[in-house]
Every structure is written in structure tokens, then in C-alpha cells.
Design a protein around this motif. Structure first.
Motif, PDB file in Angstrom:
ATOM      1  N   ARG A 138       0.941  -1.306   0.129  1.00  0.00           N
ATOM      2  CA  ARG A 138       0.005  -0.177  -0.033  1.00  0.00           C
ATOM      3  C   ARG A 138       0.814   1.344   0.178  1.00  0.00           C
ATOM      4  NH1 ARG A 138      -1.432  -4.610   1.811  1.00  0.00           N
ATOM      5  NH2 ARG A 138       0.017  -4.362   3.416  1.00  0.00           N
ATOM      6  N   SER A 139       0.433   2.254  -0.627  1.00  0.00           N
ATOM      7  CA  SER A 139       1.133   3.503  -0.522  1.00  0.00           C
ATOM      8  C   SER A 139       0.096   4.628  -0.738  1.00  0.00           C
ATOM      9  CB  SER A 139       2.021   3.674  -1.726  1.00  0.00           C
ATOM     10  OG  SER A 139       1.331   3.802  -2.967  1.00  0.00           O
ATOM     11  N   MET A 140       0.542   5.949  -0.036  1.00  0.00           N
ATOM     12  CA  MET A 140      -0.322   6.848   0.279  1.00  0.00           C
ATOM     13  C   MET A 140       0.173   8.117  -0.354  1.00  0.00           C
ATOM     14  SD  MET A 140      -3.250   7.624   2.208  1.00  0.00           S
ATOM     15  CE  MET A 140      -2.958   6.542   3.639  1.00  0.00           C
ATOM     16  N   GLU A 141      -0.727   8.874  -0.914  1.00  0.00           N
ATOM     17  CA  GLU A 141      -0.477  10.288  -1.511  1.00  0.00           C
ATOM     18  C   GLU A 141      -1.218  10.974  -1.227  1.00  0.00           C
ATOM     19  OE1 GLU A 141      -0.328  12.249  -5.970  1.00  0.00           O
ATOM     20  OE2 GLU A 141      -0.877  10.080  -6.004  1.00  0.00           O
ATOM     21  N   TRP A 142      -0.900  12.286  -0.656  1.00  0.00           N
ATOM     22  CA  TRP A 142      -1.746  13.409  -0.128  1.00  0.00           C
ATOM     23  C   TRP A 142      -1.768  14.316  -1.126  1.00  0.00           C
ATOM     24  CZ3 TRP A 142      -4.750  12.927   3.842  1.00  0.00           C
ATOM     25  CH2 TRP A 142      -4.450  11.780   4.836  1.00  0.00           C
ATOM     26  N   MET A 143      -3.091  14.816  -1.440  1.00  0.00           N
ATOM     27  CA  MET A 143      -3.309  15.928  -2.452  1.00  0.00           C
ATOM     28  C   MET A 143      -3.898  17.038  -1.753  1.00  0.00           C
ATOM     29  SD  MET A 143      -4.944  13.322  -5.433  1.00  0.00           S
ATOM     30  CE  MET A 143      -5.937  12.385  -4.117  1.00  0.00           C
ATOM     31  N   GLY A 144      -3.966  17.242  -0.501  1.00  0.00           N
ATOM     32  CA  GLY A 144      -4.396  18.341   0.328  1.00  0.00           C
ATOM     33  C   GLY A 144      -4.397  17.963   1.797  1.00  0.00           C
ATOM     34  N   PRO A 145      -4.632  18.647   2.620  1.00  0.00           N
ATOM     35  CA  PRO A 145      -4.751  18.327   4.132  1.00  0.00           C
ATOM     36  C   PRO A 145      -6.024  17.529   4.528  1.00  0.00           C
ATOM     37  CG  PRO A 145      -5.531  20.619   3.680  1.00  0.00           C
ATOM     38  CD  PRO A 145      -4.910  20.337   2.356  1.00  0.00           C
ATOM     39  N   LYS A 146      -6.838  17.425   3.728  1.00  0.00           N
ATOM     40  CA  LYS A 146      -7.802  16.570   3.837  1.00  0.00           C
ATOM     41  C   LYS A 146      -8.392  15.703   2.744  1.00  0.00           C
ATOM     42  CE  LYS A 146     -10.100  19.253   7.668  1.00  0.00           C
ATOM     43  NZ  LYS A 146     -11.244  19.857   8.236  1.00  0.00           N
ATOM     44  N   HIS A 147      -7.329  15.398   1.824  1.00  0.00           N
ATOM     45  CA  HIS A 147      -7.865  14.677   0.610  1.00  0.00           C
ATOM     46  C   HIS A 147      -6.520  13.724   0.061  1.00  0.00           C
ATOM     47  CE1 HIS A 147      -8.664  15.562  -3.900  1.00  0.00           C
ATOM     48  NE2 HIS A 147      -8.913  14.064  -3.612  1.00  0.00           N
ATOM     49  N   GLY A 148      -6.714  12.469   0.159  1.00  0.00           N
ATOM     50  CA  GLY A 148      -5.788  11.573  -0.169  1.00  0.00           C
ATOM     51  C   GLY A 148      -5.954  10.638  -1.136  1.00  0.00           C
ATOM     52  N   ARG A 149      -5.111   9.531  -1.432  1.00  0.00           N
ATOM     53  CA  ARG A 149      -5.201   8.635  -2.289  1.00  0.00           C
ATOM     54  C   ARG A 149      -4.345   7.438  -1.869  1.00  0.00           C
ATOM     55  NH1 ARG A 149      -3.468  10.261  -7.165  1.00  0.00           N
ATOM     56  NH2 ARG A 149      -5.535  11.050  -7.838  1.00  0.00           N
ATOM     57  N   LEU A 150      -4.986   6.299  -1.396  1.00  0.00           N
ATOM     58  CA  LEU A 150      -4.417   5.218  -1.192  1.00  0.00           C
ATOM     59  C   LEU A 150      -4.558   4.144  -2.269  1.00  0.00           C
ATOM     60  CD1 LEU A 150      -3.405   3.254   1.335  1.00  0.00           C
ATOM     61  CD2 LEU A 150      -5.631   2.631   1.545  1.00  0.00           C
ATOM     62  N   THR A 151      -3.197   3.635  -2.621  1.00  0.00           N
ATOM     63  CA  THR A 151      -2.995   2.747  -3.817  1.00  0.00           C
ATOM     64  C   THR A 151      -2.716   1.338  -3.259  1.00  0.00           C
ATOM     65  OG1 THR A 151      -2.200   4.499  -5.239  1.00  0.00           O
ATOM     66  CG2 THR A 151      -1.722   2.131  -5.850  1.00  0.00           C
ATOM     67  N   MET A 152      -3.371   0.331  -3.604  1.00  0.00           N
ATOM     68  CA  MET A 152      -3.217  -1.102  -3.177  1.00  0.00           C
ATOM     69  C   MET A 152      -2.820  -1.973  -4.327  1.00  0.00           C
ATOM     70  SD  MET A 152      -6.636  -1.805  -0.556  1.00  0.00           S
ATOM     71  CE  MET A 152      -6.889  -0.661   0.753  1.00  0.00           C
ATOM     72  N   ARG A 153      -1.776  -2.598  -3.937  1.00  0.00           N
ATOM     73  CA  ARG A 153      -1.357  -3.631  -4.759  1.00  0.00           C
ATOM     74  C   ARG A 153      -1.143  -4.993  -4.410  1.00  0.00           C
ATOM     75  NH1 ARG A 153      -1.005  -0.802  -9.543  1.00  0.00           N
ATOM     76  NH2 ARG A 153       0.211   1.122  -9.317  1.00  0.00           N
ATOM     77  N   ARG A 154      -1.897  -5.981  -5.140  1.00  0.00           N
ATOM     78  CA  ARG A 154      -2.242  -7.338  -4.671  1.00  0.00           C
ATOM     79  C   ARG A 154      -3.109  -7.382  -3.635  1.00  0.00           C
ATOM     80  NH1 ARG A 154      -0.064 -11.677  -2.606  1.00  0.00           N
ATOM     81  NH2 ARG A 154      -0.209 -13.676  -4.208  1.00  0.00           N
ATOM     82  N   SER A 155      -4.336  -7.015  -3.878  1.00  0.00           N
ATOM     83  CA  SER A 155      -5.285  -7.066  -2.582  1.00  0.00           C
ATOM     84  C   SER A 155      -6.432  -7.733  -3.046  1.00  0.00           C
ATOM     85  CB  SER A 155      -5.824  -5.534  -2.542  1.00  0.00           C
ATOM     86  OG  SER A 155      -6.925  -5.493  -1.454  1.00  0.00           O
ATOM     87  N   PHE A 156      -6.990  -8.606  -2.351  1.00  0.00           N
ATOM     88  CA  PHE A 156      -7.849  -9.981  -2.715  1.00  0.00           C
ATOM     89  C   PHE A 156      -9.554  -9.455  -2.402  1.00  0.00           C
ATOM     90  CE2 PHE A 156      -3.786 -12.097  -2.275  1.00  0.00           C
ATOM     91  CZ  PHE A 156      -3.827 -12.724  -3.642  1.00  0.00           C
ATOM     92  N   LEU A 157      -9.696  -8.403  -1.479  1.00  0.00           N
ATOM     93  CA  LEU A 157     -10.859  -7.874  -1.468  1.00  0.00           C
ATOM     94  C   LEU A 157     -11.400  -7.009  -2.205  1.00  0.00           C
ATOM     95  CD1 LEU A 157     -10.573  -8.116   2.558  1.00  0.00           C
ATOM     96  CD2 LEU A 157     -12.064  -9.659   1.313  1.00  0.00           C
ATOM     97  N   PRO A 158     -12.705  -7.289  -2.744  1.00  0.00           N
ATOM     98  CA  PRO A 158     -13.343  -6.317  -3.628  1.00  0.00           C
ATOM     99  C   PRO A 158     -13.279  -4.787  -3.188  1.00  0.00           C
ATOM    100  CG  PRO A 158     -14.853  -8.262  -3.120  1.00  0.00           C
ATOM    101  CD  PRO A 158     -13.792  -7.961  -2.180  1.00  0.00           C
ATOM    102  N   MET A 159     -13.478  -3.955  -4.212  1.00  0.00           N
ATOM    103  CA  MET A 159     -13.193  -2.490  -4.018  1.00  0.00           C
ATOM    104  C   MET A 159     -14.325  -2.022  -3.200  1.00  0.00           C
ATOM    105  SD  MET A 159     -12.649   0.269  -6.908  1.00  0.00           S
ATOM    106  CE  MET A 159     -14.462  -0.279  -7.728  1.00  0.00           C
ATOM    107  N   PRO A 160     -15.643  -2.429  -3.367  1.00  0.00           N
ATOM    108  CA  PRO A 160     -16.659  -1.850  -2.310  1.00  0.00           C
ATOM    109  C   PRO A 160     -16.341  -2.308  -0.754  1.00  0.00           C
ATOM    110  CG  PRO A 160     -17.673  -2.863  -4.051  1.00  0.00           C
ATOM    111  CD  PRO A 160     -16.204  -3.010  -4.149  1.00  0.00           C
TER     112      PRO A 160
END
Length: 197
Positions: A138-160
Motif C-alpha cells: 500500500r502507498s499513500m499520496e496526499w493531495m491536500g490536508p484532508k484529501h488523499g489517495r491510497l493505492t493497493m497492490r495485490r489486494s484480494f478483497l473487492p473494491m466496495p
């Protein structure tokens, strides 16, 4: 995952991609059964329990992720007609798992720390996934103080499922009006843009 055949096929494909080394904590299996009990009935719980056999699950013991996926498939089959479809049920299952995790010693320690700063949230989300599964990155990127993006690689559970879990975790950490929107990057890869007010 719009039609039943679509989500069943998606979960089966995830199972096919798992190896015997990929495990998840029993907490997720137990919280799935609790969700079926709360949102369904005892007959639904019994049908889901049949997927597990007679084994008694311990929250912080590792089990094959394929077992979690089979149980998730059974739970969605039991609950989707009553609760708005498969995607909504998957979000509910993720939320229920997050409630269990945030009630544990690990979650309580995260909640005891004050503030909604990016460092605290990054550390909390990373700790959650490190404690609960032995696979993926997993990696995290911040686009603002209350706004970010978490990227998951090789994760088995569905997106919802992850969307529901992330909303619950962020709310438990103190965020209000949380929004999480997932996007598929590949068969086991996804990203989640999140924000709050």
C-alpha cells in the motif's frame, strides 16, 4: 459487479489469483458472520457457517484468504436481495470488519492518538493493513490536508469492501463527512481517493 453473476465471477477470479501463502486474520471471517447475523437471519448464518466447516475462528490467527473470499461470496449471496445488492453488502461487510478492528487493541491505540493529520492517518491505515493481512503493498499520496489517495497492490478483497472499511476507519479516527471512491487498476490492484470536511 452489477449483476450477481458478475460479482460471483469477480470473487472466483480473486480466489484463483491467491496462493497458499496469502492469509487474512480471523477477525474478518468472524465479523462477516456477525454481519450476516445482524443483517440476515440464523438460517443465513448457518449456510455461511457451512463454508467454514466446524472450525472455531480466532480473531488474530491467520487463515487462507480464499476462505475469507468463499465466506464473503456466501454472505453476499445471502444478503444482497435484502440490502440493496452485492456492492452495498460488500461495503457493509468492510464496514463491519473495520468496526471489529477499530475495537481491538490496535484500533484503540490508533483512536487514542489525537488529530487528523496526514502522518497519523497514513500510519494508521498502513498499520491496519499490516496487522490484518500478510499480502500486498500500500502507498499513500496526499493531495491536500484532508484529501488523499491510497493505492493497493495485490489486494484480494473487492473494491466496495475496502471503500466501506476506509469510511469506517476514517470516521473512527475523527473525520466527518467522509467520502471514499475506489478505482480498479488491475486484477488485484486498486486505488481509493478519500476526503473529509
Amino acid at each position: 459487479m452489477r449483476m450477481q453473476s458478475d460479482w460471483e465471477r469477480a470473487l472466483e477470479q480473486l480466489m484463483e489469483l491467491a496462493t497458499s501463502q496469502d492469509t487474512a486474520r480471523g477477525l474478518f471471517l468472524n465479523r462477516t458472520l456477525e454481519a450476516v447475523r445482524a443483517l440476515g437471519d440464523e438460517a443465513a448464518v448457518a449456510r455461511c457457517q457451512a463454508v467454514l466447516g466446524q472450525q472455531r475462528l480466532m480473531d488474530f490467527v491467520n487463515y487462507p484468504v480464499t476462505l475469507l473470499l468463499r465466506l464473503t461470496m456466501a454472505a453476499v449471496r445471502e444478503l444482497s436481495a435484502r440490502h440493496g445488492g452485492a456492492e452495498q453488502v460488500l461495503r457493509m461487510l468492510g464496514q463491519k470488519a473495520a468496526v471489529g478492528l477499530m475495537s481491538s487493541a490496535v484500533g484503540s491505540a490508533m483512536c487514542a492518538q489525537s488529530g487528523m493529520g496526514s502522518d497519523h492517518i497514513s500510519a494508521s491505515l498502513q498499520a491496519i493493513y499490516k496487522v490484518t493481512a500478510n499480502y500486498g503493498e500500500r502507498s499513500m499520496e496526499w493531495m491536500g490536508p484532508k484529501h488523499g489517495r491510497l493505492t493497493m497492490r495485490r489486494s484480494f478483497l473487492p473494491m466496495p469492501y475496502h471503500e466501506g472499511a476506509m469510511v469506517e476507519v476514517l470516521e473512527r479516527l475523527g473525520a466527518r463527512n467522509v467520502r471514499v471512491r475506489g478505482g480498479v487498476l488491475g486484477p488485484l490492484d486498486s486505488e481509493y481517493e478519500f476526503s473529509w470536511e
